[in-house]
Design an enzyme around this catalytic site. Structure first.
Site, mmCIF file in Angstrom:
data_model
loop_
_atom_site.group_PDB
_atom_site.id
_atom_site.type_symbol
_atom_site.label_atom_id
_atom_site.label_comp_id
_atom_site.label_asym_id
_atom_site.label_seq_id
_atom_site.Cartn_x
_atom_site.Cartn_y
_atom_site.Cartn_z
ATOM 1 N N SER A 92 0.838 -1.192 0.000
ATOM 2 C CA SER A 92 0.000 0.000 0.000
ATOM 3 C C SER A 92 0.872 1.241 0.000
ATOM 4 O O SER A 92 1.689 1.443 0.909
ATOM 5 C CB SER A 92 -0.900 0.017 1.236
ATOM 6 N N HIS A 100 -1.192 -1.239 -4.322
ATOM 7 C CA HIS A 100 -2.496 -0.933 -3.725
ATOM 8 C C HIS A 100 -2.571 0.559 -3.404
ATOM 9 O O HIS A 100 -1.676 1.103 -2.748
ATOM 10 C CB HIS A 100 -2.675 -1.759 -2.447
ATOM 11 N N ASP A 132 -4.836 3.379 -1.601
ATOM 12 C CA ASP A 132 -5.928 3.624 -0.659
ATOM 13 C C ASP A 132 -6.467 5.037 -0.839
ATOM 14 O O ASP A 132 -5.803 6.014 -0.483
ATOM 15 C CB ASP A 132 -5.431 3.450 0.776
ATOM 16 N N MET A 191 -9.079 7.830 0.224
ATOM 17 C CA MET A 191 -9.918 8.186 1.371
ATOM 18 C C MET A 191 -10.400 9.632 1.233
ATOM 19 O O MET A 191 -9.669 10.488 0.737
ATOM 20 C CB MET A 191 -9.133 8.037 2.669
ATOM 21 N N HIS A 235 -8.503 1.138 -4.108
ATOM 22 C CA HIS A 235 -9.476 0.860 -3.052
ATOM 23 C C HIS A 235 -10.155 2.171 -2.661
ATOM 24 O O HIS A 235 -9.540 3.033 -2.042
ATOM 25 C CB HIS A 235 -8.725 0.237 -1.869
ATOM 26 N N MET A 290 -12.299 4.175 -0.478
ATOM 27 C CA MET A 290 -12.947 4.353 0.818
ATOM 28 C C MET A 290 -13.601 5.729 0.807
ATOM 29 O O MET A 290 -13.204 6.652 1.525
ATOM 30 C CB MET A 290 -11.908 4.211 1.941
ATOM 31 N N MET A 296 -11.550 -6.106 5.322
ATOM 32 C CA MET A 296 -10.778 -5.165 6.133
ATOM 33 C C MET A 296 -10.466 -5.819 7.478
ATOM 34 O O MET A 296 -11.381 -6.212 8.213
ATOM 35 C CB MET A 296 -11.563 -3.876 6.359
ATOM 36 N N ASP A 311 -6.796 -6.485 3.884
ATOM 37 C CA ASP A 311 -6.264 -5.127 3.999
ATOM 38 C C ASP A 311 -6.242 -4.717 5.463
ATOM 39 O O ASP A 311 -7.291 -4.501 6.068
ATOM 40 C CB ASP A 311 -7.120 -4.149 3.182
#
Length: 226
Positions: free
Chosen positions: A12, A37, A39, A41, A70, A72, A141, A177
Site C-alpha cells: 500500500s 495498492h 488507498d 480516502m 481501493h 474508501m 478489512m 487489507d
C-alpha cells in the site's frame, strides 16, 4: 490481468514516501511486489484524506503490474469513470458506502475495470452473498479503515474462511487489507486469502535510495506461509 490463486503481495502506497510515489512504486515492484495498492480516502466515509484520480494517473506509468485502487469514499459512483480513466486495473468500493452496491459494481465493470467489494470489520460476510456474481475481488478489512499501521483484528480470520466457502470455485480473489505481517499473513492465507495488502510491513526500513529492505520485508511475509 489473468486470474490465479497464487498469493500476491500488494504494498500500500499509503506507507510510501508521498514526495516520491512514482519511484516508490517502481522500487517496490522491482523488489518483488505483485500489485500496487492505492488507498483512496475522502475524510467523510473514513476519517482521513489521501489521493484522487490524478495521483493514480500520475503513478500509473511507473507501475508495470496491477494497480489496485481501493475507494474508501462515499458516494462512489460519480468517481468511477475518473478512476477507471486513471489506469486502475481493479476498483474496489465498500458495501457500506451506498444503498445501491449492485449498481456500483455494474458501473465499475461497465468502465472496463475489474470490480471489487470491501467489507469493514463489523460488516457480516453475508452482506456480499448476492453480489458475488458481480465481483472479481472481495476485500476483507482486518483493521478499521482510515489509517495505516493499525493492529490486525483476529475475528476477521473466520470471516475469510466463511467467504472462501461462499465463493467456491468462482474466480474471485480474497484480499486482506490491514495489519498484514509475517505473523498474521499465514492465518489469512490458511483461511483462503490470496491477495495481501501490506503497508508499513513492506516499506519499513527502506527507501528509494535503499530499496533492499522492501525485498527483505516482502520475502519475510511470503516465507511465513510458503
Amino acid at each position: 490481468m489473468t486470474f490465479d490463486r497464487n498469493v500476491k503481495i500488494a504494498p500500500s502506497i499509503l506507507a510510501a514516501d508521498f514526495a516520491n510515489f512514482g519511484a516508490e512504486c517502481a522500487a517496490v515492484e522491482a523488489q518483488g511486489a505483485d500489485w500496487i495498492h492505492v488507498d483512496v480516502m475522502d475524510g467523510h466515509f473514513v476519517p482521513n484524506i489521501t489521493f484522487g484520480p490524478d495521483t493514480c494517473k500520475a503513478i500509473r506509468p511507473h507501475i508495470k503490474g496491477v494497480m489496485d485502487v481501493h475507494l474508501m469514499i462515499a458516494p462512489v459512483d460519480p468517481y468511477i469513470e475518473a478512476f477507471a480513466a486513471s489506469g486502475a486495473d481493479v476498483i474496489t468500493a465498500h458495501v457500506e458506502a451506498g444503498a445501491h452496491t449492485h449498481r456500483t459494481l455494474q458501473a465499475i465493470r461497465g468502465a472496463g475495470v475489474k470490480a471489487g467489494i470491501a467489507l469493514n470489520p463489523g460488516t457480516p460476510v453475508e452482506s456480499v452473498d448476492y453480489l458475488l456474481d458481480m465481483v472479481d475481488l472481495v476485500c476483507v478489512m482486518t483493521v478499521n479503515p482510515g489509517f495505516g499501521g493499525q493492529k490486525f483484528i483476529h475475528s476477521q480470520v473466520e470471516k475469510v474462511r466463511k467467504l472462501r466457502a461462499m465463493i467456491g470455485d468462482r474466480p474471485i480473489h480474497i484480499e486482506i487489507d490491514g495489519g498484514v505481517t509475517p505473523e498474521t499473513a499465514p492465518l489469512v492465507v490458511e483461511a483462503g486469502a490470496d491477495v495481501l495488502v501490506a503497508g508499513s510491513a513492506v516499506f519499513k526500513g527502506g527507501s528509494v535510495a535503499n530499496p533492499a529492505p522492501y525485498g527483505e520485508n516482502i520475502r519475510a511475509i511470503r516465507s511465513s506461509f510458503a
